[in-house]
Design a protein around this motif. Structure first.
Motif, mmCIF file in Angstrom:
data_model
loop_
_atom_site.group_PDB
_atom_site.id
_atom_site.type_symbol
_atom_site.label_atom_id
_atom_site.label_comp_id
_atom_site.label_asym_id
_atom_site.label_seq_id
_atom_site.Cartn_x
_atom_site.Cartn_y
_atom_site.Cartn_z
ATOM 1 N N ALA A 26 -7.715 -65.530 -143.439
ATOM 2 C CA ALA A 26 -6.357 -64.759 -142.380
ATOM 3 C C ALA A 26 -7.044 -65.161 -140.653
ATOM 4 N N MET A 27 -8.135 -64.649 -140.471
ATOM 5 C CA MET A 27 -9.316 -64.458 -139.787
ATOM 6 C C MET A 27 -9.901 -66.016 -139.739
ATOM 7 N N LEU A 28 -9.715 -67.344 -140.879
ATOM 8 C CA LEU A 28 -9.906 -68.638 -139.860
ATOM 9 C C LEU A 28 -9.190 -69.244 -140.038
ATOM 10 N N VAL A 29 -7.633 -69.089 -139.754
ATOM 11 C CA VAL A 29 -7.120 -69.765 -139.470
ATOM 12 C C VAL A 29 -6.673 -69.253 -138.011
ATOM 13 N N LEU A 30 -6.433 -68.205 -137.850
ATOM 14 C CA LEU A 30 -7.198 -67.404 -136.227
ATOM 15 C C LEU A 30 -7.742 -68.103 -135.822
ATOM 16 N N ALA A 31 -9.210 -68.243 -136.017
ATOM 17 C CA ALA A 31 -9.560 -68.534 -135.355
ATOM 18 C C ALA A 31 -9.017 -70.340 -135.000
ATOM 19 N N ILE A 32 -9.156 -70.676 -136.107
ATOM 20 C CA ILE A 32 -8.935 -71.948 -135.868
ATOM 21 C C ILE A 32 -7.496 -71.959 -135.243
ATOM 22 N N SER A 33 -6.741 -71.535 -134.802
ATOM 23 C CA SER A 33 -4.991 -71.816 -134.316
ATOM 24 C C SER A 33 -6.064 -71.386 -132.864
ATOM 25 N N PHE A 34 -6.497 -70.572 -132.579
ATOM 26 C CA PHE A 34 -6.981 -70.169 -130.951
ATOM 27 C C PHE A 34 -7.913 -71.217 -130.159
ATOM 28 N N GLY A 35 -8.537 -71.830 -131.660
ATOM 29 C CA GLY A 35 -9.362 -72.742 -130.549
ATOM 30 C C GLY A 35 -8.099 -74.654 -130.077
ATOM 31 N N ILE A 36 -7.525 -74.278 -131.278
ATOM 32 C CA ILE A 36 -6.254 -75.527 -130.714
ATOM 33 C C ILE A 36 -5.832 -75.122 -129.131
ATOM 34 N N ILE A 37 -5.023 -73.347 -129.869
ATOM 35 C CA ILE A 37 -3.938 -73.352 -128.348
ATOM 36 C C ILE A 37 -4.477 -73.021 -127.098
ATOM 37 N N ARG A 38 -5.909 -72.589 -127.265
ATOM 38 C CA ARG A 38 -6.915 -72.436 -125.973
ATOM 39 C C ARG A 38 -6.995 -73.851 -124.800
ATOM 40 N N ASN A 39 -6.176 -75.064 -126.074
ATOM 41 C CA ASN A 39 -7.126 -76.344 -124.769
ATOM 42 C C ASN A 39 -5.621 -77.010 -124.533
ATOM 43 N N LEU A 40 -4.058 -76.042 -125.268
ATOM 44 C CA LEU A 40 -3.193 -76.481 -124.650
ATOM 45 C C LEU A 40 -3.076 -76.455 -122.798
ATOM 46 N N PRO A 41 -2.100 -76.784 -121.726
ATOM 47 C CA PRO A 41 -2.001 -76.384 -120.815
ATOM 48 C C PRO A 41 -0.968 -75.386 -120.885
ATOM 49 N N ALA A 42 -0.359 -75.240 -121.272
ATOM 50 C CA ALA A 42 0.386 -73.677 -120.956
ATOM 51 C C ALA A 42 -0.326 -72.812 -122.010
ATOM 52 N N PHE A 43 -1.713 -72.644 -122.109
ATOM 53 C CA PHE A 43 -1.949 -71.850 -122.291
ATOM 54 C C PHE A 43 -3.042 -71.975 -122.582
ATOM 55 N N SER A 44 -3.889 -72.442 -120.888
ATOM 56 C CA SER A 44 -5.551 -72.731 -120.576
ATOM 57 C C SER A 44 -6.102 -71.259 -119.959
ATOM 58 N N HIS A 45 -4.740 -70.061 -120.020
ATOM 59 C CA HIS A 45 -5.933 -69.113 -119.158
ATOM 60 C C HIS A 45 -6.604 -68.737 -120.610
ATOM 61 N N LEU A 46 -6.442 -69.221 -122.010
ATOM 62 C CA LEU A 46 -7.061 -68.216 -122.420
ATOM 63 C C LEU A 46 -8.563 -69.481 -123.086
#
Length: 111
Positions: free
Chosen positions: A87-107
């Motif tokens: 779960a921690m690995l999936v969370l870290a990978i997901s966070f790494g992907i999501i924070r690079n999307l324009p809609a989530f640039s605040h991350l």
């Protein structure tokens, strides 16, 4: 190790202005799940919780999860501990992907 970390954050970086750059960000321009962690820990040492969370919120989500993982390991609940690790690995990978999307640039960590 804690003394070395504090010395690095409170002495080395302020004196030299040199910190460890992220090789993923340097090579691709993308933010990895750990980008901003050094600045986040530095802000935490100054008790600036808002900036600490803004630089990298993932580490403050993973810390309690890691604590649960550690407790499960100590109690010999191997399957649950492995599930927590996944779960921690999936969370870290997901966070790494999501924070690079324009809609989530605040991350992304602020410059």
């Amino acid at each position: 190790m804690a003394i070395g970390t504090v010395a690095y954050l409170k002495v080395w970086i302020p004196l030299t202005g040199l910190s460890i750059p992220c090789p993923i960000h340097a090579a691709t321009g993308l933010y990895c799940p750990g980008c901003g962690s050094t600045r986040s820990l530095s802000a935490l040492l100054q008790l600036d919780l808002a900036d600490a969370f803004r630089y990298n919120s993932l580490i403050y989500i993973l810390l309690p999860l890691y604590g649960c993982y550690w407790l499960l390991q100590r109690k010999k609940k191997t399957k649950l501990a492995q599930g927590m690790l996944v779960a921690m690995l999936v969370l870290a990978i997901s966070f790494g992907i999501i924070r690079n999307l324009p809609a989530f640039s605040h991350l992304a960590p602020p410059a």
